[in-house]
Design a protein around this motif. Structure first.
Motif, PDB file in Angstrom:
ATOM      1  N   ALA A  37     -27.495 -10.690  36.716  1.00  0.00           N
ATOM      2  CA  ALA A  37     -26.618 -10.974  37.686  1.00  0.00           C
ATOM      3  C   ALA A  37     -25.591 -12.003  37.371  1.00  0.00           C
ATOM      4  CB  ALA A  37     -27.375 -11.700  38.967  1.00  0.00           C
ATOM      5  N   GLY A  38     -25.877 -12.590  36.095  1.00  0.00           N
ATOM      6  CA  GLY A  38     -24.657 -13.519  35.699  1.00  0.00           C
ATOM      7  C   GLY A  38     -25.151 -14.989  35.854  1.00  0.00           C
ATOM      8  N   GLY A  39     -24.672 -15.913  34.931  1.00  0.00           N
ATOM      9  CA  GLY A  39     -24.990 -17.191  35.243  1.00  0.00           C
ATOM     10  C   GLY A  39     -26.240 -17.805  34.615  1.00  0.00           C
ATOM     11  N   GLY A  40     -26.553 -19.105  34.452  1.00  0.00           N
ATOM     12  CA  GLY A  40     -27.781 -19.522  33.749  1.00  0.00           C
ATOM     13  C   GLY A  40     -29.089 -19.344  34.840  1.00  0.00           C
ATOM     14  N   LEU A  41     -30.083 -19.520  34.296  1.00  0.00           N
ATOM     15  CA  LEU A  41     -31.279 -19.379  34.998  1.00  0.00           C
ATOM     16  C   LEU A  41     -31.707 -20.766  35.864  1.00  0.00           C
ATOM     17  CD1 LEU A  41     -32.022 -16.851  33.428  1.00  0.00           C
ATOM     18  CD2 LEU A  41     -34.177 -17.550  33.524  1.00  0.00           C
ATOM     19  N   SER A  42     -31.871 -20.912  37.145  1.00  0.00           N
ATOM     20  CA  SER A  42     -32.065 -21.881  37.919  1.00  0.00           C
ATOM     21  C   SER A  42     -33.764 -21.932  38.072  1.00  0.00           C
ATOM     22  CB  SER A  42     -31.480 -21.817  39.398  1.00  0.00           C
ATOM     23  OG  SER A  42     -32.309 -20.519  40.107  1.00  0.00           O
ATOM     24  N   PHE A  43     -34.227 -22.960  38.761  1.00  0.00           N
ATOM     25  CA  PHE A  43     -35.639 -23.213  38.854  1.00  0.00           C
ATOM     26  C   PHE A  43     -36.006 -21.870  39.667  1.00  0.00           C
ATOM     27  CE2 PHE A  43     -39.697 -24.737  40.383  1.00  0.00           C
ATOM     28  CZ  PHE A  43     -40.075 -25.275  39.032  1.00  0.00           C
ATOM     29  N   LEU A  44     -35.521 -21.792  40.836  1.00  0.00           N
ATOM     30  CA  LEU A  44     -35.800 -20.479  41.840  1.00  0.00           C
ATOM     31  C   LEU A  44     -35.959 -19.152  40.638  1.00  0.00           C
ATOM     32  CD1 LEU A  44     -36.298 -19.392  44.143  1.00  0.00           C
ATOM     33  CD2 LEU A  44     -34.064 -19.051  44.775  1.00  0.00           C
ATOM     34  N   ASP A  45     -34.912 -18.938  39.882  1.00  0.00           N
ATOM     35  CA  ASP A  45     -34.897 -17.788  39.124  1.00  0.00           C
ATOM     36  C   ASP A  45     -36.096 -17.768  38.180  1.00  0.00           C
ATOM     37  OD1 ASP A  45     -32.458 -17.116  39.983  1.00  0.00           O
ATOM     38  OD2 ASP A  45     -31.272 -17.868  38.649  1.00  0.00           O
ATOM     39  N   SER A  46     -36.514 -19.054  37.387  1.00  0.00           N
ATOM     40  CA  SER A  46     -37.798 -19.138  36.650  1.00  0.00           C
ATOM     41  C   SER A  46     -38.907 -18.746  37.496  1.00  0.00           C
ATOM     42  CB  SER A  46     -37.793 -20.500  36.041  1.00  0.00           C
ATOM     43  OG  SER A  46     -36.476 -20.810  35.246  1.00  0.00           O
ATOM     44  N   ALA A  47     -38.914 -19.052  38.814  1.00  0.00           N
ATOM     45  CA  ALA A  47     -39.989 -18.913  39.535  1.00  0.00           C
ATOM     46  C   ALA A  47     -40.303 -17.499  39.791  1.00  0.00           C
ATOM     47  CB  ALA A  47     -40.047 -19.582  40.984  1.00  0.00           C
ATOM     48  N   TYR A  48     -39.222 -16.767  40.023  1.00  0.00           N
ATOM     49  CA  TYR A  48     -38.870 -15.335  40.301  1.00  0.00           C
ATOM     50  C   TYR A  48     -39.471 -14.500  38.980  1.00  0.00           C
ATOM     51  CZ  TYR A  48     -36.441 -10.501  40.525  1.00  0.00           C
ATOM     52  OH  TYR A  48     -36.533  -9.402  40.436  1.00  0.00           O
ATOM     53  N   TYR A  49     -38.900 -14.904  37.943  1.00  0.00           N
ATOM     54  CA  TYR A  49     -39.363 -14.287  36.818  1.00  0.00           C
ATOM     55  C   TYR A  49     -40.504 -14.331  36.473  1.00  0.00           C
ATOM     56  CZ  TYR A  49     -39.867 -12.994  31.611  1.00  0.00           C
ATOM     57  OH  TYR A  49     -40.015 -12.565  30.530  1.00  0.00           O
ATOM     58  N   ALA A  50     -41.217 -15.697  36.734  1.00  0.00           N
ATOM     59  CA  ALA A  50     -42.900 -15.825  36.588  1.00  0.00           C
ATOM     60  C   ALA A  50     -43.686 -14.955  37.419  1.00  0.00           C
ATOM     61  CB  ALA A  50     -43.189 -17.387  36.532  1.00  0.00           C
ATOM     62  N   THR A  51     -43.188 -14.758  38.725  1.00  0.00           N
ATOM     63  CA  THR A  51     -43.887 -13.880  39.797  1.00  0.00           C
ATOM     64  C   THR A  51     -44.058 -12.416  39.389  1.00  0.00           C
ATOM     65  OG1 THR A  51     -43.223 -15.326  41.415  1.00  0.00           O
ATOM     66  CG2 THR A  51     -44.062 -13.230  42.130  1.00  0.00           C
ATOM     67  N   VAL A  52     -42.855 -11.986  38.875  1.00  0.00           N
ATOM     68  CA  VAL A  52     -42.845 -10.487  38.747  1.00  0.00           C
ATOM     69  C   VAL A  52     -43.179 -10.194  37.229  1.00  0.00           C
ATOM     70  CG1 VAL A  52     -40.665 -10.150  40.165  1.00  0.00           C
ATOM     71  CG2 VAL A  52     -40.403 -10.515  37.710  1.00  0.00           C
ATOM     72  N   THR A  53     -43.554 -11.190  36.470  1.00  0.00           N
ATOM     73  CA  THR A  53     -44.064 -10.900  35.042  1.00  0.00           C
ATOM     74  C   THR A  53     -45.653 -11.239  35.379  1.00  0.00           C
ATOM     75  OG1 THR A  53     -42.088 -11.922  34.218  1.00  0.00           O
ATOM     76  CG2 THR A  53     -44.130 -11.751  32.613  1.00  0.00           C
ATOM     77  N   LEU A  54     -46.112 -12.005  35.962  1.00  0.00           N
ATOM     78  CA  LEU A  54     -47.446 -12.188  36.128  1.00  0.00           C
ATOM     79  C   LEU A  54     -48.038 -11.059  36.807  1.00  0.00           C
ATOM     80  CD1 LEU A  54     -47.961 -15.956  36.816  1.00  0.00           C
ATOM     81  CD2 LEU A  54     -48.206 -14.609  34.594  1.00  0.00           C
ATOM     82  N   SER A  55     -47.414 -10.479  37.916  1.00  0.00           N
ATOM     83  CA  SER A  55     -47.825  -9.365  38.621  1.00  0.00           C
ATOM     84  C   SER A  55     -47.627  -8.074  37.898  1.00  0.00           C
ATOM     85  CB  SER A  55     -46.948  -9.480  39.990  1.00  0.00           C
ATOM     86  OG  SER A  55     -46.046  -9.433  40.025  1.00  0.00           O
ATOM     87  N   THR A  56     -47.129  -8.170  36.952  1.00  0.00           N
ATOM     88  CA  THR A  56     -46.687  -6.779  35.924  1.00  0.00           C
ATOM     89  C   THR A  56     -45.596  -5.917  36.582  1.00  0.00           C
ATOM     90  OG1 THR A  56     -48.344  -5.488  36.857  1.00  0.00           O
ATOM     91  CG2 THR A  56     -49.096  -7.106  35.095  1.00  0.00           C
ATOM     92  N   THR A  57     -44.921  -6.390  37.554  1.00  0.00           N
ATOM     93  CA  THR A  57     -44.020  -5.769  38.311  1.00  0.00           C
ATOM     94  C   THR A  57     -42.746  -5.271  37.225  1.00  0.00           C
ATOM     95  OG1 THR A  57     -44.559  -6.652  40.280  1.00  0.00           O
ATOM     96  CG2 THR A  57     -42.357  -5.609  40.382  1.00  0.00           C
ATOM     97  N   GLY A  58     -42.155  -6.392  36.828  1.00  0.00           N
ATOM     98  CA  GLY A  58     -41.215  -6.483  35.541  1.00  0.00           C
ATOM     99  C   GLY A  58     -40.186  -5.563  36.137  1.00  0.00           C
ATOM    100  N   TYR A  59     -39.211  -6.026  36.857  1.00  0.00           N
ATOM    101  CA  TYR A  59     -38.059  -5.258  37.308  1.00  0.00           C
ATOM    102  C   TYR A  59     -36.829  -5.213  36.288  1.00  0.00           C
ATOM    103  CZ  TYR A  59     -39.579  -5.707  42.111  1.00  0.00           C
ATOM    104  OH  TYR A  59     -40.466  -5.349  43.122  1.00  0.00           O
ATOM    105  N   GLY A  60     -36.732  -6.168  35.011  1.00  0.00           N
ATOM    106  CA  GLY A  60     -36.152  -6.107  33.985  1.00  0.00           C
ATOM    107  C   GLY A  60     -34.709  -6.728  34.128  1.00  0.00           C
ATOM    108  N   ASP A  61     -34.528  -7.178  35.392  1.00  0.00           N
ATOM    109  CA  ASP A  61     -33.105  -8.160  35.903  1.00  0.00           C
ATOM    110  C   ASP A  61     -32.855  -9.203  35.038  1.00  0.00           C
ATOM    111  OD1 ASP A  61     -34.979  -8.901  37.243  1.00  0.00           O
ATOM    112  OD2 ASP A  61     -33.759  -9.270  39.071  1.00  0.00           O
ATOM    113  N   ILE A  62     -33.961 -10.005  34.546  1.00  0.00           N
ATOM    114  CA  ILE A  62     -34.091 -11.190  33.800  1.00  0.00           C
ATOM    115  C   ILE A  62     -35.002 -10.951  32.537  1.00  0.00           C
ATOM    116  CG2 ILE A  62     -34.710 -13.625  33.738  1.00  0.00           C
ATOM    117  CD1 ILE A  62     -34.333 -13.818  36.670  1.00  0.00           C
TER     118      ILE A  62
END
Length: 356
Positions: free
Chosen positions: A69-94
């Motif tokens: 989506a562009g731009g650097g990772l915010s803390f919310l983006d980091s939480a989003y990445y951690a959530t989809v990664t731990l749940s093995t969803t892995g959308y691939g946008d980050i």
């Protein structure tokens, strides 16, 4: 009141939840485990801790990640990445692109993902395993319960009877409590006893308590008419078990004996006689109270005659003998036929609680 009238009076709908097709109503002794809410809560906190830790790790190395989506990772983006990664969803946008970010994912995030899944799946498996374990314990109890004691009614009389049984060496595993109140059965389970929730005037309730294979039955409900119907039902299920029933009034004792009770204890008249005795002779009343209180001072116990005692007069024994049990007869020690003890006899003696 006749037996038929008692049966007609009490033959109403069964207690909810005690039907054969509903819950079995059998409560096994409680096991020392943490409450289910506490176990689930601790697992949720652990899962939340893993999520927060992953978020912080990703945010600290945020420059090594690419956001479509562009731009650097915010803390919310980091939480989003951690959530989809731990749940093995892995959308691939980050995605991690730097060597440090990818190394962190390999060595840290992946183990955290496995831990997260273990927490979630483990909770479900533990619930299923506990149900299987409880069913196994229940089936094992049903297949092994034999020659036990069924105590019907977990009120004051029932509790006192159980305390006396335990004091005389009966194991908790050999006692089954039957009561219509779930709370009473749960209390019995907390004390290490097996309990059955249900109406003891119903045959199916007594069958769940294993009454046909029991050796002793204690009938101690709150009402005399209930006691009569329970005794009648119990005697229909077993001819060999000894049934001891408690009633409040003397006039109901013959009905209990007619229903099949071997021994009937009248609580009100017994208390009245003890009160009268205590008024006339406080010392005699104190001695009787001592004999009725098991485990303190003097106790009344029944035991077999030893080989050394066979052939002797009961008055020659070290213990104070008050009666001799020969077969199914109880003989007073003063009677002539009790003067010579037989090896197959049993004697009822008074002895100190320390030596009982």
């Amino acid at each position: 009141m006749s037996v038929r009238r008692v049966r007609d009076r009490l033959a109403g709908p069964s207690v909810p939840g005690t039907e054969p097709w509903a819950d079995s109503g059998i409560v096994l002794p409680a096991r020392r485990t943490a409450p289910a809410v506490r176990q689930v809560g601790s697992r949720l906190l652990l899962a939340l801790g893993v999520l927060v830790a992953t978020t912080v790790i990703v945010w600290l190395d945020r420059d090594g990640y690419n956001d479509n989506a562009g731009g650097g990772l915010s803390f919310l983006d980091s939480a989003y990445y951690a959530t989809v990664t731990l749940s093995t969803t892995g959308y691939g946008d980050i995605t991690p692109f730097s060597e440090s970010a990818r190394l962190t994912n390999i060595l840290v995030v992946t183990p955290l993902r496995v831990l997260f899944l273990i927490i979630l799946v483990g909770t479900t498996l533990e619930v299923l395993t506990e149900r299987t374990r409880q069913q196994w314990r229940l089936n094992r109890w049903r297949s092994t319960v034999r020659e036990h004691t069924v105590v019907i009614g977990f009120g004051t009389k029932g509790r006192s009877a159980i305390d006396t049984l335990l004091g005389q060496g009966v194991r908790k595993e050999e006692i089954v409590v039957v009561d219509p109140q779930r709370r009473a059965v749960d209390q019995a389970a907390q004390q290490g006893l097996v309990g059955v929730v249900g109406d003891a005037t119903r045959t199916d309730t007594l069958l769940r308590a294993g009454l046909p294979t029991a050796s002793r039955v204690v009938v101690a409900p709150e009402r005399d008419d209930t006691a009569a119907l329970i005794t009648l039902t119990a005697r229909q299920l077993t001819r060999s078990a000894t049934i001891v029933a408690a009633v409040r009034e003397d006039e109901n004792a013959p009905l209990l004996r007619q229903s099949g009770a071997d021994v009937v204890v009248t609580s009100s008249s017994s208390a009245g006689r003890l009160l009268g005795m205590s008024m006339l002779s406080p010392h005699a009343g104190a001695v009787m109270e001592d004999l009725l209180t098991y485990g303190n001072g003097l106790d009344v116990v029944e035991r077999p005659v030893t080989r050394a005692e066979a052939g002797h007069d009961p008055r020659e024994l070290d213990d104070l003998v008050v009666a001799v049990v020969r077969g199914r007869r109880v003989i007073n020690y003063t009677e002539a036929e009790a003067r010579t003890l037989q090896l197959t006899d049993r004697v009822i003696v008074i002895k100190s609680a320390e030596g009982a």
